[in-house]
Scaffold this motif. Structure first.
Motif, PDB file in Angstrom:
ATOM      1  N   VAL A   1      33.531  38.536  47.071  1.00 45.51           N
ATOM      2  CA  VAL A   1      33.820  37.242  46.481  1.00 45.51           C
ATOM      3  C   VAL A   1      34.080  37.553  44.679  1.00 45.51           C
ATOM      4  O   VAL A   1      33.205  37.973  44.176  1.00 45.51           O
ATOM      5  N   GLN A   2      35.332  37.286  44.355  1.00 39.87           N
ATOM      6  CA  GLN A   2      35.482  37.261  42.733  1.00 39.87           C
ATOM      7  C   GLN A   2      35.744  35.886  42.179  1.00 39.87           C
ATOM      8  O   GLN A   2      36.791  35.214  42.668  1.00 39.87           O
ATOM      9  N   ASP A   3      35.196  35.546  40.829  1.00 39.65           N
ATOM     10  CA  ASP A   3      35.245  34.420  40.790  1.00 39.65           C
ATOM     11  C   ASP A   3      36.515  34.361  39.485  1.00 39.65           C
ATOM     12  O   ASP A   3      36.207  35.194  38.540  1.00 39.65           O
TER      13      ASP A   3
ATOM     14  N   ASP B   1      45.008  37.371  27.383  1.00 41.58           N
ATOM     15  CA  ASP B   1      44.420  38.869  27.107  1.00 41.58           C
ATOM     16  C   ASP B   1      43.282  39.393  28.025  1.00 41.58           C
ATOM     17  O   ASP B   1      43.432  40.629  27.894  1.00 41.58           O
ATOM     18  N   ARG B   2      42.778  38.491  28.531  1.00 43.42           N
ATOM     19  CA  ARG B   2      41.534  39.121  29.656  1.00 43.42           C
ATOM     20  C   ARG B   2      42.089  39.387  30.911  1.00 43.42           C
ATOM     21  O   ARG B   2      41.355  40.050  31.850  1.00 43.42           O
TER      22      ARG B   2
ATOM     23  N   PHE C   1      40.762  42.929  33.356  1.00 49.32           N
ATOM     24  CA  PHE C   1      40.067  42.151  34.456  1.00 49.32           C
ATOM     25  C   PHE C   1      40.952  42.522  35.769  1.00 49.32           C
ATOM     26  O   PHE C   1      40.164  43.138  36.747  1.00 49.32           O
ATOM     27  N   PHE C   2      42.161  42.592  35.793  1.00 51.97           N
ATOM     28  CA  PHE C   2      42.783  42.869  37.241  1.00 51.97           C
ATOM     29  C   PHE C   2      42.773  44.275  37.246  1.00 51.97           C
ATOM     30  O   PHE C   2      42.718  44.874  38.573  1.00 51.97           O
TER      31      PHE C   2
ATOM     32  N   THR D   1      45.481  36.353  43.766  1.00 50.02           N
ATOM     33  CA  THR D   1      45.503  36.991  45.303  1.00 50.02           C
ATOM     34  C   THR D   1      46.727  37.607  45.744  1.00 50.02           C
ATOM     35  O   THR D   1      46.778  38.570  46.397  1.00 50.02           O
ATOM     36  N   GLU D   2      48.046  36.928  45.265  1.00 50.27           N
ATOM     37  CA  GLU D   2      49.014  37.471  45.530  1.00 50.27           C
ATOM     38  C   GLU D   2      49.137  38.917  44.800  1.00 50.27           C
ATOM     39  O   GLU D   2      49.854  39.812  45.441  1.00 50.27           O
ATOM     40  N   LYS D   3      49.061  38.973  43.642  1.00 51.22           N
ATOM     41  CA  LYS D   3      48.946  40.163  42.799  1.00 51.22           C
ATOM     42  C   LYS D   3      48.216  41.347  43.563  1.00 51.22           C
ATOM     43  O   LYS D   3      48.535  42.373  43.543  1.00 51.22           O
TER      44      LYS D   3
END
Length: 305
Positions: A185-187, A218-219, A223-224, A263-265
């Protein structure tokens, strides 16, 4: 928990409360190559193994309504079948959803034919507590469509070696709680929320305007990148350990914008890496009445409805 011996055809006993999806499950397992028998009395099960050894996996649907069914009889049967390494699959469902299903079909509950359906539901669920506690695999169908139930069963029971590790990436709303059975799980709630932009509020994370808004945070990029690095590290390790299916949940406040876009990315990035990926958007599925999920091809790809 039962283990699967590749030299022995798989034996799966399927049960659970009425309305939880046993009949659908039996049909899915049949499509996966199992020999299936539904509503078999417990007293006849052992006779199936008195002749020639089964040459393919076998799935048996066991109904608590059958005249010789008791929880203790089922537990005794599992012990008697120990040489065949039986697996007990229990399909569960919330009492509220079961009540709704009975209301929609206008059927009487078999354990309370002269009373309200909820009486029969509670009676049956209480009866099956020892069976649920013994289950090797428990699938809660409360929030599953026919399509997402098929995906869950395929991931768990498809023949060994038939496909790569299957990955499901799903979005959800924290308001409605964590999804059932999710592994990671990722918030995503720290990202800028498109909900507060009036022209974006009615859109979803699938829309380019929402995507641009989130990517301009910018975050987002660091993050991704870290999210992809973590998942790319973990997937080969889970596959090496023999895991057949991994579910990744990405959550935000409403399950409409940020979690949907991420999710899509993420699913697209994993599919480009060659993983077999399917997508589910829990809140969008519920609102739109469509199943946004499916099975990828044998090698890779993101599957959507």
């Amino acid at each position: 928990m039962a283990t699967t011996d590749t030299s022995t055809p798989r034996l799966v006993l399927v049960t659970g409360p009425s309305g939880a999806g046993r009949s659908t499950t039996i049909k899915v397992l049949e499509d996966l190559g199992f020999e299936t028998i539904d509503n078999l009395p417990l007293g006849l099960v052992e006779r199936l193994f008195s002749g020639a050894r089964p040459d393919r996996p076998l799935a048996l649907g066991l109904d608590a309504r059958n005249r010789d069914f008791t929880p203790q009889a089922l537990l005794d049967l599992l012990r008697a079948l120990d040489a065949h390494d039986p697996e007990l699959l229990y399909l569960d469902c919330s009492r509220e959803i079961l009540q709704r299903r009975y209301s929609e079909t206008r059927r009487r509950h078999p354990m309370a034919p002269e009373e309200s359906a909820i009486v029969g539901i509670d009676r049956e669920k209480e009866l099956l507590v020892p069976v649920k506690d013994r289950a090797d695999t428990l699938i809660d169908t409360s929030e599953l469509t026919v399509h997402t139930l098929r995906d869950a069963l395929t991931a768990q029971f498809k023949p060994a070696g038939s496909a790569l590790l299957a990955v499901t990436v799903m979005s959800f709303s924290y308001k409605r709680g964590l999804p059932q059975g999710v592994d990671i799980v990722q918030d995503c709630r720290f990202l800028n929320n498109p909900y507060w932009v009036p022209e974006l509020r009615g859109l979803s994370g699938r829309d380019s305007a929402v995507a641009n808004h989130i990517e301009n945070d910018d975050r987002f990029e660091p993050f991704f990148e870290r999210l992809c690095d973590m998942v790319r590290f973990l997937l080969p390790e889970y596959r090496r350990e023999g895991k057949a299916h991994l579910s990744i949940g990405l959550g935000c406040t409403g399950g409409q914008h940020r979690s949907v876009f991420v999710t899509e990315k993420l699913a697209e990035a994993l599919a480009q890496d060659g993983w077999r990926v399917s997508i589910r958007h829990r809140e969008l599925d519920r609102r739109e009445g469509e199943g946004v999920t499916g099975s990828g091809n044998a090698e890779s790809g993101v599957a959507k409805a």
